[in-house]
Design an enzyme around this catalytic site. Structure first.
Site, PDB file in Angstrom:
ATOM      1  N   GLY A   1      70.297  80.218 -99.548  1.00  0.00           N
ATOM      2  CA  GLY A   1      71.508  79.444 -99.868  1.00  0.00           C
ATOM      3  C   GLY A   1      71.165  77.980-100.031  1.00  0.00           C
TER       4      GLY A   1
ATOM      5  N   ASP B   1      68.003  80.660-103.855  1.00  0.00           N
ATOM      6  CA  ASP B   1      69.427  80.531-104.164  1.00  0.00           C
ATOM      7  C   ASP B   1      69.741  81.418-105.366  1.00  0.00           C
ATOM      8  OD1 ASP B   1      71.709  78.326-103.216  1.00  0.00           O
ATOM      9  OD2 ASP B   1      72.105  79.234-105.164  1.00  0.00           O
TER      10      ASP B   1
ATOM     11  N   GLY C   1      73.421  75.324-101.699  1.00  0.00           N
ATOM     12  CA  GLY C   1      74.769  75.102-101.176  1.00  0.00           C
ATOM     13  C   GLY C   1      74.878  73.765-100.454  1.00  0.00           C
TER      14      GLY C   1
ATOM     15  N   LYS D   1      80.192  87.341 -89.901  1.00  0.00           N
ATOM     16  CA  LYS D   1      79.464  86.359 -89.086  1.00  0.00           C
ATOM     17  C   LYS D   1      79.239  86.908 -87.674  1.00  0.00           C
ATOM     18  CE  LYS D   1      78.449  82.852 -91.738  1.00  0.00           C
ATOM     19  NZ  LYS D   1      77.030  82.636 -92.107  1.00  0.00           N
TER      20      LYS D   1
ATOM     21  N   ILE E   1      83.271  71.792 -92.360  1.00  0.00           N
ATOM     22  CA  ILE E   1      82.290  70.711 -92.525  1.00  0.00           C
ATOM     23  C   ILE E   1      82.694  69.841 -93.713  1.00  0.00           C
ATOM     24  CG2 ILE E   1      79.848  70.167 -92.906  1.00  0.00           C
ATOM     25  CD1 ILE E   1      79.140  72.829 -91.624  1.00  0.00           C
TER      26      ILE E   1
ATOM     27  N   ARG F   1      71.533  80.578-107.783  1.00  0.00           N
ATOM     28  CA  ARG F   1      71.439  79.724-108.972  1.00  0.00           C
ATOM     29  C   ARG F   1      70.225  78.822-108.843  1.00  0.00           C
ATOM     30  NH1 ARG F   1      76.910  80.362-108.348  1.00  0.00           N
ATOM     31  NH2 ARG F   1      76.840  79.034-106.519  1.00  0.00           N
TER      32      ARG F   1
ATOM     33  N   ASP G   1      68.709  86.927-105.454  1.00  0.00           N
ATOM     34  CA  ASP G   1      69.717  87.433-104.539  1.00  0.00           C
ATOM     35  C   ASP G   1      69.032  87.866-103.243  1.00  0.00           C
ATOM     36  OD1 ASP G   1      71.634  89.016-103.323  1.00  0.00           O
ATOM     37  OD2 ASP G   1      72.338  89.889-105.211  1.00  0.00           O
ATOM     38  N   ILE G   2      69.631  87.506-102.109  1.00  0.00           N
ATOM     39  CA  ILE G   2      69.043  87.923-100.829  1.00  0.00           C
ATOM     40  C   ILE G   2      69.144  89.440-100.615  1.00  0.00           C
ATOM     41  CG2 ILE G   2      69.188  85.716 -99.583  1.00  0.00           C
ATOM     42  CD1 ILE G   2      71.863  86.770 -98.400  1.00  0.00           C
TER      43      ILE G   2
ATOM     44  N   TYR H   1      84.601  87.635 -93.964  1.00  0.00           N
ATOM     45  CA  TYR H   1      83.549  86.647 -93.686  1.00  0.00           C
ATOM     46  C   TYR H   1      83.362  86.465 -92.180  1.00  0.00           C
ATOM     47  CZ  TYR H   1      81.623  81.854 -93.398  1.00  0.00           C
ATOM     48  OH  TYR H   1      80.895  80.729 -93.085  1.00  0.00           O
TER      49      TYR H   1
HETATM   50  N1  SER Z   1      84.115  76.595 -94.043  1.00  0.00           N
HETATM   51  C1  SER Z   1      84.060  78.007 -93.958  1.00  0.00           C
HETATM   52  C2  SER Z   1      85.181  78.662 -94.641  1.00  0.00           C
HETATM   53  O1  SER Z   1      86.200  78.045 -94.746  1.00  0.00           O
HETATM   54  C3  SER Z   1      84.085  78.424 -92.534  1.00  0.00           C
HETATM   55  O2  SER Z   1      82.789  78.693 -92.150  1.00  0.00           O
HETATM   56  O3  SER Z   1      85.047  79.777 -95.025  1.00  0.00           O
END
Ligand code: SER
Length: 339
Positions: A11, A35, A14, A158, A194, A37, A54-55, A154
């Site tokens: 990644g 990555d 990113g 995780k 973030i 891309r 691709d991973i 997601y």
């Molecule tokens: N920033 C991420 C999201 O919104 C959370 O890890 O999916």
């Protein structure tokens, strides 16, 4: 022929990859990037090698395995929480299947060069699932072990990645006679939303914070997709990189867990609006909640207890919400957009 010693970053192109690779390169680390891309030219210059792919592509990982001796993996590649809800099975394939492939690669590398491979895994606030908004408001600060029944694919992915990492570290091939003890040294951080001054996120649900800043700074109107009273934790990208490299550098015997919360500040969406208005008085911000994305953010806690990270490896945030704007975001964002 000896393989070259490198650190593998997935990644790489990113948001987090940009910050991390810059830091690793400044320390003289040889980075091999992956990555989907092509990474941009600036980032490419900081890398020893960069693979487009691709991973989930076993052949690609096999080529990297044959060519390099990997000391550490920073596995950043993932399909984020909003995007993942449009294609949950694809998200699972990439997020869990890809993580499994990287853990296996790390374990194979450890077996072939005879040393534990460090495996850094950014997890997320999305690992949490507050059952209701009342539960969120009634349990302001959560520890790593509370409320981990995530509502998004997601988030579920995780949590699975955190558990797979712990398994590879402590139990991998438990019954095999030739098993290596601790092939992988697995360390994970549950990051909040973030905010970077250099890049804008894509496909996440905490994106309203950074989007509001970048869109308003360009003089464009911003329609915020959550209610003004929505509160989740955020941090700046430099703090996130500092957390990753801080945890990576910690002596293993100081670590009481494999997964750590880190926290910095917890503004509401209205706090973001207030700050951008203070900086750009002509800001046009409206709130038009998207019920689906709102429900996702409502399932994330208001604050995370990061006392384990503070105690075990000396985590401490750099900024408050005010100083993040004043000292980090605004100087760079203004320069970027010429405002
Ligand atoms: N920033 C991420 C999201 O919104 C959370 O890890 O999916």
């Amino acid at each position: 022929m000896r393989r070259e010693k490198v650190v593998l970053v997935t990644g790489a192109g990113g948001e987090m990859g940009h910050g991390l690779i810059g830091h690793l390169a400044s320390q003289g680390t040889q980075v091999v990037a992956i990555d989907v891309r092509e990474v941009d030219a600036g980032l490419r210059r900081s890398c020893r090698d960069a693979f487009v792919g691709d991973i989930c592509d076993a052949g690609l990982l096999e080529r990297i395995n044959a060519q390099y001796e990997i000391d550490a993996v920073y596995h950043l590649a993932a399909l984020l929480s909003t995007r993942g809800e449009f294609a949950p099975e694809t998200a699972h394939h990439v997020n869990v299947g890809g993580t499994l492939n990287l853990l296996r690669l790390a374990a194979e590398q450890a077996g072939s060069h005879g040393r534990t491979v460090l495996f850094m895994f950014p997890s997320s606030i999305a690992a949490y699932g507050m059952p209701t908004l009342d539960a969120k408001r009634g349990n302001r600060t959560v520890t790593e072990d509370q409320f981990t029944h995530a509502h998004t694919m997601y988030g579920v992915n995780k949590v699975a990645g955190e558990e797979l990492g712990r398994y590879y570290q402590d139990h991998y091939r438990k019954l095999a006679k030739d098993r290596m003890s601790r092939p992988v040294d697995f360390r994970s951080i549950r990051f909040p939303g973030i905010i970077s001054s250099d890049t804008v996120p894509a496909g996440g649900t905490s994106d309203y914070g950074p989007e509001m800043i970048h869109v308003v700074a360009q003089g464009r109107p911003y329609e915020c997709f959550v209610r003004p009273d929505t509160r989740i934790p955020f941090m700046t990208m430099p703090e996130a990189i500092q957390a990753l490299v801080g945890l990576a550098a910690a002596p293993k015997d100081r670590l009481s867990r494999t997964v750590y919360n880190v926290s910095s500040f917890s503004p509401t969406a209205a706090d973001f609006e207030r700050m951008v208005r203070r900086e750009f008085p002509d800001a046009q911000v409206t709130f038009v909640p998207d019920l689906g994305r709102q429900a996702i953010v409502d399932s994330w806690p208001e604050e995370c207890d990061d006392s384990a990270a503070r105690h075990d490896w000396g985590w401490s945030p750099t900024y408050t919400f005010e100083t993040a704007f004043g000292r980090y975001l605004m100087p760079k964002v203004r320069a970027r957009y010429g405002r």
